[in-house]
Design an enzyme around this catalytic site. Structure first.
Site, PDB file in Angstrom:
ATOM      1  N   PHE A  40      38.075  36.669  40.307  1.00 13.67           N
ATOM      2  CA  PHE A  40      38.701  37.463  41.365  1.00 13.67           C
ATOM      3  C   PHE A  40      38.715  38.915  40.909  1.00 13.67           C
ATOM      4  CE2 PHE A  40      41.922  35.975  38.438  1.00 13.67           C
ATOM      5  CZ  PHE A  40      42.667  37.108  38.167  1.00 13.67           C
ATOM      6  N   ASP A  84      51.486  43.874  33.391  1.00 15.39           N
ATOM      7  CA  ASP A  84      50.731  44.847  34.169  1.00 15.39           C
ATOM      8  C   ASP A  84      49.330  44.858  33.586  1.00 15.39           C
ATOM      9  OD1 ASP A  84      51.131  46.706  36.424  1.00 15.39           O
ATOM     10  OD2 ASP A  84      50.296  48.174  35.036  1.00 15.39           O
ATOM     11  N   ARG A 139      44.475  38.775  29.121  1.00 10.53           N
ATOM     12  CA  ARG A 139      45.780  38.117  29.245  1.00 10.53           C
ATOM     13  C   ARG A 139      45.999  37.116  28.112  1.00 10.53           C
ATOM     14  NH1 ARG A 139      45.681  37.858  34.140  1.00 10.53           N
ATOM     15  NH2 ARG A 139      47.197  39.478  34.602  1.00 10.53           N
TER      16      ARG A 139
END
EC number: 3.6.1.66
Length: 210
Positions: A167, A76, A196
């Site tokens: 993005f 998440d 990430r």
């Protein structure tokens, strides 16, 4: 939290997104982990009712582990803006969802970036523009054990948006120590410093390190 390790074998990635499965699978393949998606198993997507990234990641990982009987990994992630009290946070993607009066259903990331900028502008010229991307990776086992790894990338927000390589909110996010936005940085360079990447480095160290 547990010190348990995955080892080699099959891991369910709690996603219905083929791109995310491919990305995570490539990262874990060197460690002998075979990744399959929750979507390929026909598992439903649970409601993300948590108020933190950790809670939502665990909801997804636990649902996939319980339904499949295998260890499962979920992530998440989102953007938190200091001057907006950490918003959009877990609602990062929701801020891009069009309302009925905003056109066809779907996500409009330019609109989402505009919402953030509009709220900052309301606070005046001297507003704190610091922000951070967060990523939480959660591993859950069918017996209830779990492990959580959190990654962060700090930076500042700029306006107007710049770049076409990223993005989401990437065109307005300038990582600390850089002058270009995430959307102006080559993907391989971004992946090396992203939230990430930070979370995955911690997962790999804990799960597959010496």
């Amino acid at each position: 939290m547990t010190d348990r390790r995955l080892g080699s074998g099959t891991l369910v990635i709690a996603t219905h997104n083929a791109g995310k499965l491919k990305e995570i699978g490539a990262l874990l393949d060197p460690y002998g982990v075979r990744c399959i998606s929750a979507g390929s198993l026909g598992l439903p997507e649970p409601a993300e009712t948590g108020t933190t990234f950790v809670q939502n990641a665990l909801i997804k990982a636990r649902a996939a582990a319980e339904a499949s009987g295998l260890a499962a990994l979920a992530d998440d992630s989102g953007l938190s803006v200091a001057a907006l009290d950490g918003r959009p946070g877990v609602y990062t993607a929701d801020w891009a969802e069009r309302q009925w009066f905003e056109g066809a259903p779907g996500r409009d990331w330019y609109m989402a970036m505009g919402k953030v900028e509009g709220m900052l502008a309301e606070k005046g010229d001297g507003v704190d523009r610091s922000a951070a991307f967060h990523c939480v990776l959660a591993i859950a086992w069918p017996d209830g054990e779990h492990a959580v790894y959190e990654g962060t990338c700090t930076g500042t927000l700029t306006w107007p948006p710049r770049g076409t390589l990223g993005f989401g909110y990437d065109p307005v996010f300038v990582p600390t120590g850089a002058e270009q936005t995430f959307a102006e940085i080559a993907p391989e360079a971004k992946h090396a410093i992203s939230h990430r990447a930070d979370a995955f480095a911690k997962l790999v160290a804990a799960q597959f390190g010496a």
